[in-house]
Design a protein around this motif. Structure first.
Motif: not given
Length: 315
Positions: A244-252, A272-291
């Motif tokens: 079974k599988a699922k897609w982990l989707r962007a929250q931002h 797993l990754g980072v989402i950030q804006d081009p202006f340096g205002d925010f930086k959000k990490k993407i975490y593995a929800p489980f193993d």
């Protein structure tokens, strides 16, 4: 399997010969005829008929590269049975490097097709009527769409015992349980009693040497197993089964930086990754929800909220 004439696209295929046929699709608006080359290698000995097919989506070039290399290595010359190669199925999309047919339709959602339907439907119908009935086994090569990058994998239905057996013989890094999609080539062939493997590897508009090597080696294993060619089956490691599988989707929305290798096994809360804006205002990490195992990553540099980023195993 029998001694009766082997007829494909209205032509008798002689034993022990290489024959190149053309599946005529339609004409361009310039009146140029578009033909799909069908390469047939028939041995002098009886055996199964195997179809190797790629490019059902015109921009998925890794599969084209796999079959090209199989032909280059002469792995398509059987000692027993017959091997049919269609390196570029959606010739229209391949010419202009798009996924769809000229009528905008996804060819892999048009099977078994109709005689007088859309262009894609008519093409699907020709294949379903003229080629599919004579084959026993099919390996259908695909890649991820757009910027989605797939680890080399075989997808098959969990209830398809023959398909699962061949998937293990193919010996990819990952085997994904995947239901047949309505009106897909795989579903149509399955209903006809054919054994089908769907290979996924890499992403569109690329020729990835690692993916091509995986596809060639796996296909060679299957051809040896079925008795078409001679050789030793290569087993590198036990495939990982993704039931079974699922897609982990962007929250931002923002710029997307990947911090993990495709194909990795990751632990819960691993970044797993980072989402950030081009202006340096925010930086959000993407975490593995489980193993989990990651077997596909969307490698687009810019994402919107809700975009699929990581395809991960649930079990």
């Amino acid at each position: 399997m029998s001694s009766k004439p082997f007829i494909l696209l209205g032509k008798t295929i002689p034993e022990g010969k290489r024959t190149v046929l053309d599946l005529e699709v339609a004409k361009l608006h310039t009146r140029t005829t578009v033909k799909v080359p069908v390469i047939v290698e028939r041995s002098s000995n009886p055996g199964p008929v195997v179809l190797l097919l790629a490019g059902i989506h015109g921009d998925e070039t890794n599969g084209v590269g796999i079959i090209r290399e199989i032909i280059n290595l002469e792995l398509n010359k059987p000692k027993n049975g017959t091997i049919i190669c269609i390196p570029v199925f959606n010739i229209f999309g391949y010419l202009i490097q798009t996924r769809e047919f000229p009528d905008g339709r996804d060819l892999n959602r048009m099977f078994p097709g109709t005689l007088n339907g859309s262009l894609a439907s008519q093409f699907a119908y020709q294949f379903s009527e003229k080629i599919a009935p004579i084959v026993d086994y099919v390996i259908d090569f695909h890649t991820g769409g757009g910027e989605r990058d797939n680890i080399a994998q075989i997808r098959c239905n969990k209830n398809d015992e023959k398909g699962l057996e061949l998937a293990k013989v193919f010996n990819p890094p990952i085997i994904v349980y995947s239901n047949n999609i309505v009106k897909s080539l795989r579903e149509t062939l399955h209903k006809m009693g054919k054994t089908v493997l769907l290979f996924e590897g890499g992403k569109s508009k690329e020729l990835n040497p690692t993916i091509i090597n995986e596809g060639v080696n796996g296909t060679k294993n299957v051809l040896i197993h079925l008795g078409l060619i001679e050789g030793n089956i290569t087993v590198r490691e036990t495939p990982i089964f993704v039931k079974k599988a699922k897609w982990l989707r962007a929250q931002h929305s923002g710029m997307f930086k990947i911090r993990v290798a495709n194909g990795s096994f990751v632990k819960k809360r691993e970044v797993l990754g980072v989402i950030q804006d081009p202006f340096g205002d925010f930086k959000k990490k993407i975490y593995a929800p489980f193993d989990c195992h990651i077997f596909c990553i969307n490698k687009t540099p810019i994402v919107n909220k809700g975009d699929a980023l990581f395809h991960i195993s649930l079990e």
